[in-house]
Design a protein around this motif. Structure first.
Motif, PDB file in Angstrom:
ATOM      1  N   HIS A   1       0.120  -7.034  -4.385  1.00  0.00           N
ATOM      2  CA  HIS A   1       1.512  -6.586  -4.596  1.00  0.00           C
ATOM      3  C   HIS A   1       2.432  -7.513  -3.839  1.00  0.00           C
ATOM      4  O   HIS A   1       2.707  -7.330  -2.659  1.00  0.00           O
ATOM      5  N   HIS A   2       2.817  -8.557  -4.542  1.00  0.00           N
ATOM      6  CA  HIS A   2       3.570  -9.628  -3.899  1.00  0.00           C
ATOM      7  C   HIS A   2       5.037  -9.261  -3.772  1.00  0.00           C
ATOM      8  O   HIS A   2       5.531  -8.388  -4.451  1.00  0.00           O
ATOM      9  N   GLY A   3       5.692  -9.984  -2.934  1.00  0.00           N
ATOM     10  CA  GLY A   3       7.108  -9.752  -2.759  1.00  0.00           C
ATOM     11  C   GLY A   3       7.335  -8.777  -1.621  1.00  0.00           C
ATOM     12  O   GLY A   3       6.404  -8.349  -0.937  1.00  0.00           O
ATOM     13  N   ARG A   4       8.597  -8.510  -1.418  1.00  0.00           N
ATOM     14  CA  ARG A   4       8.926  -7.678  -0.259  1.00  0.00           C
ATOM     15  C   ARG A   4       9.446  -6.326  -0.680  1.00  0.00           C
ATOM     16  O   ARG A   4      10.180  -5.672   0.054  1.00  0.00           O
ATOM     17  N   GLU A   5       9.122  -5.932  -1.892  1.00  0.00           N
ATOM     18  CA  GLU A   5       9.578  -4.625  -2.313  1.00  0.00           C
ATOM     19  C   GLU A   5       9.016  -3.560  -1.358  1.00  0.00           C
ATOM     20  O   GLU A   5       7.913  -3.714  -0.840  1.00  0.00           O
ATOM     21  N   LEU A   6       9.781  -2.528  -1.180  1.00  0.00           N
ATOM     22  CA  LEU A   6       9.272  -1.409  -0.403  1.00  0.00           C
ATOM     23  C   LEU A   6       8.025  -0.917  -1.111  1.00  0.00           C
ATOM     24  O   LEU A   6       7.879  -1.088  -2.318  1.00  0.00           O
ATOM     25  N   LEU A   7       7.164  -0.300  -0.411  1.00  0.00           N
ATOM     26  CA  LEU A   7       5.932   0.240  -0.964  1.00  0.00           C
ATOM     27  C   LEU A   7       4.813  -0.777  -1.042  1.00  0.00           C
ATOM     28  O   LEU A   7       3.652  -0.396  -1.046  1.00  0.00           O
ATOM     29  N   ASN A   8       5.156  -2.067  -1.121  1.00  0.00           N
ATOM     30  CA  ASN A   8       4.100  -3.048  -1.312  1.00  0.00           C
ATOM     31  C   ASN A   8       3.037  -2.941  -0.228  1.00  0.00           C
ATOM     32  O   ASN A   8       1.859  -3.086  -0.481  1.00  0.00           O
ATOM     33  N   HIS A   9       3.506  -2.708   0.963  1.00  0.00           N
ATOM     34  CA  HIS A   9       2.551  -2.576   2.061  1.00  0.00           C
ATOM     35  C   HIS A   9       1.563  -1.448   1.757  1.00  0.00           C
ATOM     36  O   HIS A   9       0.356  -1.611   1.891  1.00  0.00           O
ATOM     37  N   HIS A  10       2.107  -0.307   1.333  1.00  0.00           N
ATOM     38  CA  HIS A  10       1.233   0.829   1.019  1.00  0.00           C
ATOM     39  C   HIS A  10       0.302   0.497  -0.134  1.00  0.00           C
ATOM     40  O   HIS A  10      -0.882   0.809  -0.092  1.00  0.00           O
ATOM     41  N   LEU A  11       0.867  -0.116  -1.137  1.00  0.00           N
ATOM     42  CA  LEU A  11       0.056  -0.409  -2.315  1.00  0.00           C
ATOM     43  C   LEU A  11      -1.063  -1.388  -1.972  1.00  0.00           C
ATOM     44  O   LEU A  11      -2.192  -1.241  -2.425  1.00  0.00           O
ATOM     45  N   ASN A  12      -0.750  -2.384  -1.154  1.00  0.00           N
ATOM     46  CA  ASN A  12      -1.784  -3.349  -0.802  1.00  0.00           C
ATOM     47  C   ASN A  12      -2.876  -2.714   0.041  1.00  0.00           C
ATOM     48  O   ASN A  12      -4.017  -3.176   0.027  1.00  0.00           O
ATOM     49  N   ARG A  13      -2.531  -1.647   0.776  1.00  0.00           N
ATOM     50  CA  ARG A  13      -3.585  -0.938   1.501  1.00  0.00           C
ATOM     51  C   ARG A  13      -4.501  -0.193   0.530  1.00  0.00           C
ATOM     52  O   ARG A  13      -5.680  -0.005   0.804  1.00  0.00           O
ATOM     53  N   HIS A  14      -3.944   0.196  -0.595  1.00  0.00           N
ATOM     54  CA  HIS A  14      -4.760   0.915  -1.578  1.00  0.00           C
ATOM     55  C   HIS A  14      -5.902   0.055  -2.114  1.00  0.00           C
ATOM     56  O   HIS A  14      -6.932   0.576  -2.494  1.00  0.00           O
ATOM     57  N   THR A  15      -5.684  -1.258  -2.154  1.00  0.00           N
ATOM     58  CA  THR A  15      -6.689  -2.100  -2.799  1.00  0.00           C
ATOM     59  C   THR A  15      -8.010  -2.119  -2.037  1.00  0.00           C
ATOM     60  O   THR A  15      -9.012  -2.560  -2.571  1.00  0.00           O
ATOM     61  N   GLU A  16      -8.001  -1.626  -0.797  1.00  0.00           N
ATOM     62  CA  GLU A  16      -9.275  -1.542  -0.088  1.00  0.00           C
ATOM     63  C   GLU A  16     -10.129  -0.413  -0.649  1.00  0.00           C
ATOM     64  O   GLU A  16     -11.338  -0.394  -0.463  1.00  0.00           O
ATOM     65  N   HIS A  17      -9.499   0.526  -1.284  1.00  0.00           N
ATOM     66  CA  HIS A  17     -10.231   1.725  -1.708  1.00  0.00           C
ATOM     67  C   HIS A  17     -10.190   1.939  -3.211  1.00  0.00           C
ATOM     68  O   HIS A  17     -10.991   2.701  -3.738  1.00  0.00           O
ATOM     69  N   LEU A  18      -9.241   1.282  -3.854  1.00  0.00           N
ATOM     70  CA  LEU A  18      -9.062   1.498  -5.278  1.00  0.00           C
ATOM     71  C   LEU A  18      -9.138   0.169  -6.015  1.00  0.00           C
ATOM     72  O   LEU A  18      -8.608  -0.835  -5.545  1.00  0.00           O
ATOM     73  N   ALA A  19      -9.771   0.178  -7.148  1.00  0.00           N
ATOM     74  CA  ALA A  19      -9.684  -0.988  -8.007  1.00  0.00           C
ATOM     75  C   ALA A  19      -8.303  -1.021  -8.644  1.00  0.00           C
ATOM     76  O   ALA A  19      -7.646   0.007  -8.782  1.00  0.00           O
ATOM     77  N   CYS A  20      -7.889  -2.209  -9.035  1.00  0.00           N
ATOM     78  CA  CYS A  20      -6.560  -2.357  -9.624  1.00  0.00           C
ATOM     79  C   CYS A  20      -6.382  -1.426 -10.821  1.00  0.00           C
ATOM     80  O   CYS A  20      -5.330  -0.821 -11.014  1.00  0.00           O
ATOM     81  N   MET A  21      -7.469  -1.343 -11.629  1.00  0.00           N
ATOM     82  CA  MET A  21      -7.359  -0.588 -12.871  1.00  0.00           C
ATOM     83  C   MET A  21      -7.141   0.891 -12.634  1.00  0.00           C
ATOM     84  O   MET A  21      -6.666   1.594 -13.515  1.00  0.00           O
ATOM     85  N   THR A  22      -7.496   1.358 -11.467  1.00  0.00           N
ATOM     86  CA  THR A  22      -7.349   2.785 -11.211  1.00  0.00           C
ATOM     87  C   THR A  22      -5.879   3.208 -11.380  1.00  0.00           C
ATOM     88  O   THR A  22      -5.592   4.230 -11.994  1.00  0.00           O
ATOM     89  N   CYS A  23      -4.988   2.398 -10.857  1.00  0.00           N
ATOM     90  CA  CYS A  23      -3.576   2.722 -11.056  1.00  0.00           C
ATOM     91  C   CYS A  23      -3.017   2.039 -12.300  1.00  0.00           C
ATOM     92  O   CYS A  23      -2.160   2.607 -12.979  1.00  0.00           O
ATOM     93  N   HIS A  24      -3.517   0.823 -12.561  1.00  0.00           N
ATOM     94  CA  HIS A  24      -2.896   0.038 -13.626  1.00  0.00           C
ATOM     95  C   HIS A  24      -3.539   0.272 -14.980  1.00  0.00           C
ATOM     96  O   HIS A  24      -3.270  -0.473 -15.917  1.00  0.00           O
ATOM     97  N   ASN A  25      -4.428   1.235 -15.059  1.00  0.00           N
ATOM     98  CA  ASN A  25      -4.982   1.599 -16.354  1.00  0.00           C
ATOM     99  C   ASN A  25      -5.125   3.119 -16.402  1.00  0.00           C
ATOM    100  O   ASN A  25      -6.214   3.658 -16.414  1.00  0.00           O
ATOM    101  N   PRO A  26      -3.996   3.799 -16.401  1.00  0.00           N
ATOM    102  CA  PRO A  26      -4.060   5.256 -16.242  1.00  0.00           C
ATOM    103  C   PRO A  26      -4.666   5.970 -17.442  1.00  0.00           C
ATOM    104  O   PRO A  26      -5.262   7.030 -17.263  1.00  0.00           O
ATOM    105  N   VAL A  27      -4.500   5.434 -18.624  1.00  0.00           N
ATOM    106  CA  VAL A  27      -5.155   6.035 -19.790  1.00  0.00           C
ATOM    107  C   VAL A  27      -5.789   4.931 -20.618  1.00  0.00           C
ATOM    108  O   VAL A  27      -5.254   3.831 -20.700  1.00  0.00           O
TER     109      VAL A  27
END
Lengths: 403, 311, 703
Positions: free
Chosen positions: C423-449
Motif C-alpha cells: 500500500h504505497h503512498g502516504r494515504e492514511l490507513l496505509n500503515h494499517h493495511l500494510n500490517r495486514h499483509t503479514e496475516h492476509l493474502a492480497c486477494m483476501t481483501c482485493h477479491n471479495p467475491v
C-alpha cells in the motif's frame, strides 16, 4: 680436371624405386590439393583464426626461398665475382632455384584463399606492404630464373631440331629462333644475372621483414629489427651448403663424381658467410638482452637453442676443421646441418615463434598440409631428375674414388 | 682455390653495404602517420555493460550473418571466453576480476571484443593488394574484390581480430567488424551495436569528442574508473576506446606499445625502396664487381678456362 | 418564406449547434489538458495544490499512461549539474515529496527509443511504488534543468532523448537512461528485474512471409513448419507441464520431490474425476494433437499444438471431443501467418473453460477477464495485462501454481511486483493495511467475491445421475439443476470465498490414497495454521461433490465417462468404473458407494482495486460504532473516519449491476475469525501473535 667436363644429360636409370616413392607422394599430395579445392583450407589444414600461416608458408615458401638461395649465391660467385671454376655447380643450383621458386609459387597458389586471384598484387599495388615487395621480387625473380635457364634448353636443342612429319618445315624457323635467343641472351645475360642477385637480396631480406609487422606476436628471441638482415645473411650462408648438399645427393644418387674439388673451396666461403650470420645473430641477442629467454624451458627457447647450436655453431666449427672439410661425408653432414639450421630458423620465425595472444590451441600441421608439402617436394625432386636426365645440367665425369 | 684479397673485399664490401642498407635507417621522417584526422570512434564503458549480447545480435542481423546455434538470449555462452570469428564479428566475454559485491558474489565485467579499427592499422599496412583500407570515417574497411586471401592481415593484427572463411574453397573472405561502414557513411548513421545497446555502454561519436567524454567521466567519478583510456595511445590509437574500473590486463586486454605496429616495417620498407635507390645501388655495385672481375677474362679472348689457372 | 421549418431542418440545426459546441468544448479541453500535462509543471514553483482526493478511475489511468508514453517533449539542453548532497542542501525543506507526484503509473513506450530498433513491447513502470520505497525523488530525478523556471523534476525523456547526439556528447539517450537507472538500481539493491524479458515482452516478427504453407495443411504439418526455425522451443515444450500434464510438485505436501504427478497421472478432482479412459474429451485442452489414449507419444514434436497458445486471430478452436485436434473449419494457414504472443484469449481458451465450459471449475478464471472491465480484474481488465505478464514464462515453462493441480513451473505472487508493503503512498490507513499483509493474502481483501460475472459450479452430485425421467428445474441463472448424464449440479455466482490459513503448501489426494472414512474427503486442502507465521488467510473456492469410492479398497474411483462405452452413453457405473480403473492402472473390486469430497481452489484472479476491495468495517464490525481514530490516535478533525473505514466494495452497487450479492449486503464479519482460530475479531481480542492496542474486548472479557 673435373671442371673441364661439359654439362650434359645424365645417362642413368630414371625409374628407380625412389622415383616411385616420389610419385606416390605426389599423387597423395594431389589428392589433398583436390580436397583443398572442394572443402576449403579447413578441409586439409589445421589453420585457424589464431594461426593464419602454417606449414605451407613456413616450409614451402619461407624455407623454400631460403634454400633456393644456392641459385643466386653461386651465380654471384661464378659470374659476378668471376670465379668461373664454380660454373659447374651454377647450373644445378640454377635449376634447383628455378624449381624451388616454381614450387614456392605453387605452394602459395594452394595456400592463399583465392588462388584464382594470385595475380592481384600485380594490379592492385600496395607499396607499404612488405609482402607486396616479396611477391613482386619473387615474381620477377622467377622470370629471371627462367630466362637464365633458357640457354641450357637452347643449348640442348640447338642444331638438333627435327620435328616429325610435316612439321619439319618449321625446323629451320625454330632453329633460327633458338640461335637468335642464344645470341641475344648471351649479350644481355649479365643484366639478368645481376638482377637475379639483387632481387634475391631484396626478397630474402623481405621475407624477414614480413614478421616485423607482428612485434607483439613473434617471440623476442626472433623478433628483432634486423630480422631482414638475418634472413639475408642466413640465406646467403645457406646458399653454398645447399649446393654442396644437393650436388652430393645428386652425384651420389646418380653415381657421378663428388666434385669435392669444387665443394671444399665453397665451404671455405661458407665459413666466412656463416660466421657473419652467427656473429650478427649472437650480437643481436646480446644487444637486445634476449638471452634471458634462452633457458626458460619453453618450446621456443628449446627451438632457438637447437637452431643455433645444431644449425649454426656446430657446423661452423665442423667447417673450421680442415680435416672434416675434406671429408665428403663430414662436409655433407655439416652442410646438411647448416641448411636445416636455416630451415629451422624459418620454421621458428613463422611457426614456432609465432605466439598469437589469444590462441586456445597451438598449431601443428595437419596430415593434409604435410602430404601436400611432401607432394610438392617430391614433385620438385622428380622434375629435377627429369631435367638432369634430359637437359645438360650436371657435368658427368668418370667415377672417381671418393677421397 | 685461394680466396684472394679482391674477392674478400668484394664480398665483404657488398655484405657491409647490404647490412648498412638493411639496417633501419633513421627514417622517421620518411613514414608519416596515416591516421585520419577526424574519425568516428566508439567508447565502450566497461563499468556499464551488462553482458546482454544484444550487440552480437544486432551485428549478426545487420551483416546478415548466419543464425547462431545458441540463441543470443542464452547467456550461458559467456561461461567460455570467445573470440570473434567468421560468423560473429563481435563477441562479449565475461571476466571475473576478483571484485566482490556486498553479498560476496564475484562481480562480472563484460568486455565486447571486435576489430579496434586502429588509427594506423597493421592489417592495412600488411595488405598486399590494398583490400584493407583505413577510411576517413575511422572504419578499417575490407574490400573482398581485391583480396587474394594471403592472410597476412591476420598475422599482422596485434589484437588477433580478423577471421577467415577457411571452409570456403574459392571465395573465402577475411571477416571482421566493419564498423558498420555502410551505415556510418550516411548522415546520422550509427553502428548497430552501439544503437542497440540497452545501457548505452557504447558511445558513438567523433573520436576526439568521445575521448573528451571519457576523460570527463573518469574525472567526475575517479572511484568508478581507472585513469586510463584503452585505445587512446595503444598501437598509435584505435577508433574503439575502452574505459574500465578494473585493470585492463585482467580483462583480456593486451599491453601494446603506443607506436603504430606498421611503423618499423614500413620505415625499413620505405627507407630501402623509396625511388628504388637501394636495389639500384646494389645493382650498380654488382655490375661494377662483375665488370671488374670479368674484365681480365673478357680481354683474354673470352676464354673462361683461363681463370681456372688461378685456382 | 415560411417561418415553419421542416422537422428535418430543425434536426439539422440542432445537430450543427451541438457539433459546434462540442468542437469548441473539446478545443478548450485539449488546451487545458495540454497546459496541464506540460512536463515542466510536474512540480510547479507555485504553491502546492493538494492532490485530488478521489482516486481516478482505472481506465483513465491506463489510457492516460498510454497517451503519456508516446509524447515527445522538447529537449532540455542545459541541466544543472549538482551532486546529490548539493541538491539536497539547495532544496532543503522544499525537497520533493511523494505528494508532488503527479502520475503513479507510467508506460514506457517512447517513440524515440523505437527509432532505431523496435524489438520489445511497452514496459510498465510503477512510479508510486518506486517513489514510496525510495522515498527520495532525486535519486532518480538526478539533475534538474538549468532553467530556474523549470520544475525540479522532469520526466526522463525531457533530458534523455536520442543517443549519440553530437551536440551533447556523452549525454546518454532515453533507452540507456531507462536501463541504466532501472537496472543499475535493481542490481545494486538486488531487487527488481534485470533480465530483458523481465520487463519487456519481445515483439514477434510478422510470420506471414516466413511461413511457407501452401495447400490446406494437416495440423502436424503446421507444427513441422514451426519446427523449421523453432526446434529448440519445441524441445523446451516437450518437457513442459502443458505438454506432459505432469511435472514437479514442489508445493504438494509430502510429494515435494516428485515429478510424476499431474493431470496425466494421479490427480483427481470432483468434476470429471480423472483423465484416464476419458482422453479425447479431456485432452482437447492439451497443447498437442491426438492424445487419444495412453499410447500417445510424448516425444513427437510434430504433435505439439503451437497455435493454441500463439494464435492471435481468435479463430483457432479445438474440437471439444477431438483429443486436441483443431476444429476442421479453422483456417490453419491464416492462423499460422498471424502467430504471436499468447494472450488472455489463448490462455483462456483452456483455462477459462476448465471443467468443460466457461467458468465451470475456476470461479475466478472466466471470460470476463478478457474484456476490459475494471470491476472484473484490475490487471487484466483495467490495465490490459496479458496472462504472461505475471505468469513469467521462460523456455516455455510458465510460472504459477494452483491448488487444483500439483504441477508448478515456478511461482508468482502479488508481492513479486507489489512488495510486502504494497500500500504505497502516504494515504492514511496505509500503515494499517500494510500490517495486514503479514496475516492476509492480497486477494483476501482485493477479491471479495468470485465468479462475479458468470456462475460457477459449487457442488456436483454424481450419485443422482442416470434418471432420465426426473423433471428438470432451472435455477436463478437459467441453468438446469439436473442432467441425467451428470446428476445434480449446484451453481453459484458472486460468491463469498471461503477463508483458510495457507502457507503455500497443499495437502492433496492422490489417486489410490485411502479416503477419509469419517467425513468428507478433501481432494485438495491448503496447509496452514493460525500459529504458523508463514501462513496467511487466503480466499478459496470450495467445490463439493459426491463421487464414487471403491468400498473394498477404500479409494476413489475413476469412471470412464466420455466416448463409446462411457457412462455418459451407457449409464452403467459398474462398467464405467471397471474401464476407468483399468485405464488408471488400479484394481476395482466391483463395489462402489458415493462419498462426499471437497476440493479447495485458489482465487488469485479477479483482483479488484481498492475501490472495490473489502472495507475495514466489513470484517471488523466493531469499527462501525467508532466515530474517529481517537481511540488509538490523537484525534484530528480533518480526518473522516467513517469515510476511511467504510471505503471499499459496495455490494448494493454491485447488486444493482446484476451481481448476485444480495446476501452480502449487510454482512459484517465477512471473514469468520473464530473459524480461523481467533478468539474473535483481532482488533477486539488481539492478533494471532500479539495484542493490538485496540484489544479492549479481551481485557473486558477477563473481568
Amino acid at each position: 680436371m673435373s671442371a673441364h667436363a661439359k654439362p650434359a644429360p645424365i645417362e642413368a636409370r630414371f625409374w628407380t624405386p625412389g622415383v616411385f616413392v616420389m610419385v606416390a607422394f605426389m599423387l597423395t599430395g594431389f589428392l589433398f590439393v583436390i580436397a583443398r579445392y572442394i572443402g576449403g583450407l579447413a578441409a586439409v589444414t589445421n589453420l585457424d583464426d589464431a594461426h593464419p600461416w602454417g606449414l605451407w608458408i613456413g616450409i614451402d615458401v619461407a624455407t623454400g626461398v631460403a634454400l633456393a638461395a644456392g641459385g643466386f649465391t653461386t651465380a654471384a660467385l661464378a659470374h659476378i665475382f668471376g670465379r668461373h671454376q664454380y660454373e659447374t655447380v651454377t647450373r644445378p643450383a640454377l635449376l634447383t632455384a628455378m624449381l624451388g621458386y616454381t614450387f614456392v609459387s605453387l605452394g602459395l597458389v594452394v595456400d592463399i584463399g583465392r588462388s584464382w586471384a594470385i595475380w592481384h598484387p600485380a594490379v592492385y599495388w600496395q607499396g607499404d606492404s612488405v609482402l607486396f615487395e616479396v611477391a613482386m621480387c619473387v615474381m620477377i625473380y622467377l622470370h629471371v630464373l627462367y630466362i637464365e635457364f633458357i640457354p641450357i634448353v637452347v643449348q640442348h636443342f640447338k642444331g638438333k631440331i627435327s620435328l616429325p612429319g610435316r612439321l619439319s618445315i618449321f625446323d629451320d624457323v625454330i632453329e633460327g629462333l633458338l640461335g637468335l635467343t642464344d645470341r641475344i641472351l648471351d649479350k644481355v645475360m649479365w643484366v639478368f644475372i645481376i638482377a637475379g642477385v639483387v632481387l634475391s637480396c631484396m626478397h630474402q631480406s623481405g621475407l624477414g621483414s614480413l614478421m616485423l609487422i607482428a612485434p607483439t606476436k613473434l617471440h623476442p628471441l626472433w623478433y628483432t629489427p634486423i630480422l631482414p638482415l638475418l634472413f639475408l645473411t642466413s640465406a646467403i650462408a645457406a646458399g653454398y651448403p645447399m649446393v654442396v648438399f644437393e650436388t652430393t645427393l645428386a652425384t651420389s644418387s646418380l653415381g657421378l663424381d663428388g666434385e669435392m674439388d669444387i665443394l671444399t673451396p665453397l665451404t671455405r666461403v661458407t665459413i666466412f658467410l656463416l660466421g657473419i650470420y652467427m656473429g650478427i645473430k649472437i650480437g643481436d641477442m646480446v644487444v637486445r638482452g634476449t638471452y634471458v629467454y634462452l633457458l626458460d624451458g619453453t618450446v621456443q627457447s628449446k627451438a632457438f637453442l637447437v637452431e643455433m647450436l645444431v644449425g649454426v655453431i656446430i657446423p661452423w666449427f665442423m667447417l673450421l676443421t680442415p680435416g672434416l672439410r675434406h671429408s665428403r661425408r663430414a662436409l655433407f653432414i655439416a652442410c646438411t646441418l647448416i641448411i636445416s639450421g636455416v630451415a629451422l630458423n624459418r620454421i621458428n620465425v613463422f611457426l614456432v615463434g609465432y605466439q598469437p595472444p589469444y590462441a586456445e590451441t597451438s598449431y601443428f600441421p595437419a596430415i593434409g598440409e604435410m602430404a601436400i608439402t611432401a607432394g610438392f617436394i617430391s614433385a620438385l625432386i622428380f622434375i629435377y631428375k627429369v631435367c638432369v636426365t634430359y637437359l645438360p645440367v650436371l657435368s658427368p665425369q668418370d667415377q672417381e674414388v671418393i677421397p | 682455390m685461394k680466396i684472394n684479397r679482391r674477392f674478400f673485399l668484394g664480398i665483404g664490401g657488398t655484405m657491409v653495404g647490404g647490412a648498412l642498407i638493411v639496417r633501419p635507417k633513421k627514417a622517421r621522417a620518411v613514414r608519416k602517420p596515416k591516421a585520419p584526422s577526424d574519425p568516428y570512434g566508439c567508447l565502450m564503458d566497461l563499468t556499464v555493460c551488462v553482458g546482454c549480447r544484444k550487440c552480437e545480435q544486432a551485428c549478426n542481423r545487420v551483416h546478415g550473418l548466419p543464425a547462431p546455434q545458441v540463441s543470443f538470449d542464452d547467456l550461458r555462452v559467456l561461461e567460455h571466453k570467445r573470440r570473434p570469428n567468421v560468423t560473429a564479428y563481435t563477441v562479449v566475454n565475461r571476466h571475473y576480476t576478483g571484485k566482490l559485491d556486498e553479498r560476496n558474489l564475484l562481480i562480472p565485467t563484460f568486455v565486447k571484443v571486435q576489430c579496434m579499427h586502429c588509427q594506423d592499422p597493421a592489417c592495412v599496412s600488411a595488405c598486399i593488394v590494398g583490400a584493407l583500407t583505413k577510411k576517413d570515417n575511422g572504419a578499417v574497411h575490407y574490400d573482398d574484390s581485391k583480396c587474394m586471401g594471403c592472410r597476412y592481415c591476420m598475422v599482422a593484427c596485434p589484437f588477433q581480430i580478423p577471421a577467415y572463411d577457411y571452409h570456403d574453397p574459392l571465395t573465402p573472405q577475411v571477416r571482421k567488424s566493419t564498423f558498420c561502414y555502410d551505415r556510418i557513411i550516411k548522415v546520422g548513421g550509427k553502428p548497430a551495436c552501439a544503437v542497440i545497446c540497452p545501457v548505452e555502454a557504447i558511445l558513438f561519436g567523433k573520436r576526439s569528442q568521445i575521448i573528451k567524454v571519457a576523460r570527463r567521466r573518469i574525472k567526475n567519478d575517479p572511484g568508478r574508473y581507472l585513469d586510463r583510456i584503452y585505445g587512446e595511445y595503444e598501437v598509435g590509437g584505435t577508433s574503439w576506446l575502452y574505459i574500465s574500473g578494473d585493470p585492463f590486463e585482467k580483462l583480456g586486454f593486451l599491453d601494446l606499445p603506443s607506436r603504430p605496429i606498421p611503423h618499423l616495417a614500413e620505415t625499413i620498407q620505405q627507407g630501402l625502396f623509396s625511388y628504388l635507390w637501394a636495389p639500384l645501388s646494389l645493382f650498380a655495385i654488382l655490375g661494377g664487381c662483375m665488370w671488374t672481375f670479368n674484365r681480365k677474362q673478357i680481354k683474354g679472348n673470352s676464354e673462361p678456362e683461363r681463370m681456372e689457372d688461378n685456382s | 418564406m415560411s417561418l415553419r421549418m421542416k422537422p428535418s431542418k430543425i434536426g439539422f440545426l440542432v445537430t450543427t449547434v451541438i457539433l459546434v459546441a462540442a468542437a469548441l468544448y473539446s478545443t478548450l479541453a485539449v488546451t487545458v489538458f495540454k497546459s496541464r500535462t506540460r512536463i515542466d509543471d510536474f512540480v510547479s514553483t507555485a504553491p502546492r495544490v493538494a492532490p485530488p482526493s478521489a482516486p481516478r478511475p482505472w481506465e483513465a489511468r491506463q489510457s492516460a499512461a498510454v497517451q503519456r508514453s508516446v509524447e515527445v517533449v522538447p529537449l532540455v539542453k542545459e541541466v544543472l549539474r549538482e551532486t546529490l548532497s548539493q541538491r539536497r542542501a539547495r532544496l532543503g525543506v522544499k525537497a520533493l515529496q511523494l505528494e508532488d507526484m503527479k502520475f503513479s503509473y507510467f508506460l514506457l513506450n517512447n517513440p524515440i527509443i523505437k527509432e532505431e530498433e523496435n524489438l520489445y513491447g511497452t514496459v510498465r513502470f510503477m512510479h508510486k511504488k518506486h517513489a514510496t520505497l525510495l522515498n527520495d525523488c532525486i535519486i532518480c530525478h538526478h539533475y534538474r534543468p538549468a532553467d530556474p523556471a523549470a520544475s525540479e523534476a522532469t520526466r526522463c525523456s525531457a533530458c534523455h532523448q536520442t543517443a549519440f547526439n553530437p551536440e551533447s556528447p556523452g549525454r546518454i539517450g532515453l533507452k540507456g537512461a531507462h536501463h541504466r537507472q532501472c537496472m543499475g538500481c535493481h542490481k545494486e539493491w538486488n531487487k527488481g528485474p534485470v533480465g530483458c524479458t523481465d520487463c519487456h515482452a519481445k515483439n514477434v516478427p510478422a510470420h506471414s512471409e516466413l511461413i511457407k504453407l501452401t495447400r490446406k495443411p494437416e495440423p502436424t504439418e503446421v507444427t513441422k513448419e514451426c519446427l523449421r526455425c523453432h526446434d529448440a522451443q519445441a524441445n523446451e515444450m516437450l518437457t513442459s507441464t502443458h505438454w506432459l500434464w505432469k511435472g514437479p510438485s514442489a508445493f504438494t505436501e509430502g510429494e515435494e520431490k516428485r515429478i510424476d504427478l499431474g493431470k496425466a497421472t494421479k490427480t483427481i478432482n470432483n468434476f470429471c474425476i480423472n483423465v484416464a479412459s476419458n482422453w479425447p474429451r479431456c485432452t482437447n485442452c492439451h497443447a498437442g494433437y491426438g492424445w487419444r489414449d495412453a499410447s500417445f507419444d510424448f516425444t513427437d514434436k510434430t504433435r505439439i499444438d503451437c497455435l493454441i497458445c500463439h494464435d492471435t486471430t481468435g479463430t483457432y478452436k479445438k474440437d471439444p471431443q477431438g483429443a486436441g485436434m483443431p476444429d476442421v473449419n479453422v483456417d490453419l494457414i491464416m492462423v499460422a501467418h498471424n502467430v504471436g504472443k499468447p494472450s488472455r484469449r489463448t490462455c483462456g481458451e483452456c483455462h477459462f473453460s476448465g471443467g468443460g465450459e466457461d467458468p465451470v471449475k475456476h470461479g475466478g478464471l472466466n471470460p470476463s477477464l478478457d474484456f476490459h472491465s475494471t470491476s472484473s480484474d484490475v490487471h487484466m481488465g483495467g490495465l490490459g495485462f496479458q496472462c504472461h505478464e505475471c505468469h513469467k514464462t521462460r523456455n516455455h515453462k510458465i510460472a504459477g501454481r494452483s491448488l487444483a493441480l500439483p504441477v508448478a513451473e515456478g511461482s508468482r505472487t502479488c508481492e513479486d511486483c507489489h512488495t510486502a508493503v504494497p500500500h504505497h503512498g502516504r494515504e492514511l490507513l496505509n500503515h494499517h493495511l500494510n500490517r495486514h499483509t503479514e496475516h492476509l493474502a492480497c486477494m483476501t481483501c482485493h477479491n471479495p467475491v468470485y465468479a462475479k460475472h458468470n456462475p460457477t459450479k459449487a457442488f456436483w452430485d454424481w450419485s443422482t445421475a442416470g434418471d432420465k425421467q426426473r423433471k428438470v428445474k432451472k435455477n436463478e441463472f437459467g441453468i438446469p439443476d439436473y442432467n441425467w448424464r451428470y446428476g445434480d449440479i449446484t451453481w453459484e455466482k458472486s460468491v463469498k470465498p471461503a477463508y483458510a490459513w495457507y502457507n503455500g503448501k497443499v495437502r492433496r489426494y492422490i489417486l489410490g490414497d485411502k479416503i477419509n472414512t469419517r467425513g468428507v474427503t478433501l481432494l485438495t486442502e491448503p496447509v496452514g495454521d493460525i500459529n504458523d507465521p508463514k501462513s496467511r488467510i487466503y480466499p478459496f473456492k470450495v467445490m463439493g461433490g459426491l463421487q464414487a469410492v471403491d468400498t473394498v479398497n477404500n479409494y476413489l474411483l475413476v469412471p470412464h465417462l466420455f466416448g463409446p462405452g462411457g457412462y455418459l452413453e451407457d449409464l452403467n457405473w459398474t462398467k464405467a468404473f471397471a474401464d476407468g480403473m483399468a485405464a488408471a492402472g488400479l484394481s476395482y473390486s466391483g463395489q462402489y458407494k458415493w462419498v462426499e469430497t471437497r476440493m479447495y481452489l485458489g482465487l488469485p484472479h479477479e483482483v479488484v482495486a481498492k475501490k472495490f476491495a473489502l472495507s475495514c468495517v466489513q470484517c471488523h464490525a466493531g469499527l462501525k460504532t467508532e466515530r474517529s481514530c481517537g481511540r488509538c490516535h490523537q484525534d484530528k478533525r480533518d480526518v473522516d473516519f467513517k469515510k476511511l473505514a467504510f471505503q471499499g466494495i459496495d455490494f448494493k452497487l454491485a447488486h444493482s449491476k446484476e451481481s448476485d450479492t444480495q446476501d452480502l449486503l449487510h454482512r459484517t464479519y465477512y471473514i469468520d475469525f473464530e473459524q480461523l482460530g481467533y478468539k474473535g475479531d483481532p482488533i477486539e481480542f488481539g492478533g494471532r501473535f500479539k495484542k493490538l492496542p485496540l484489544g479492549w474486548r479481551s481485557a473486558s472479557k477477563k473481568e
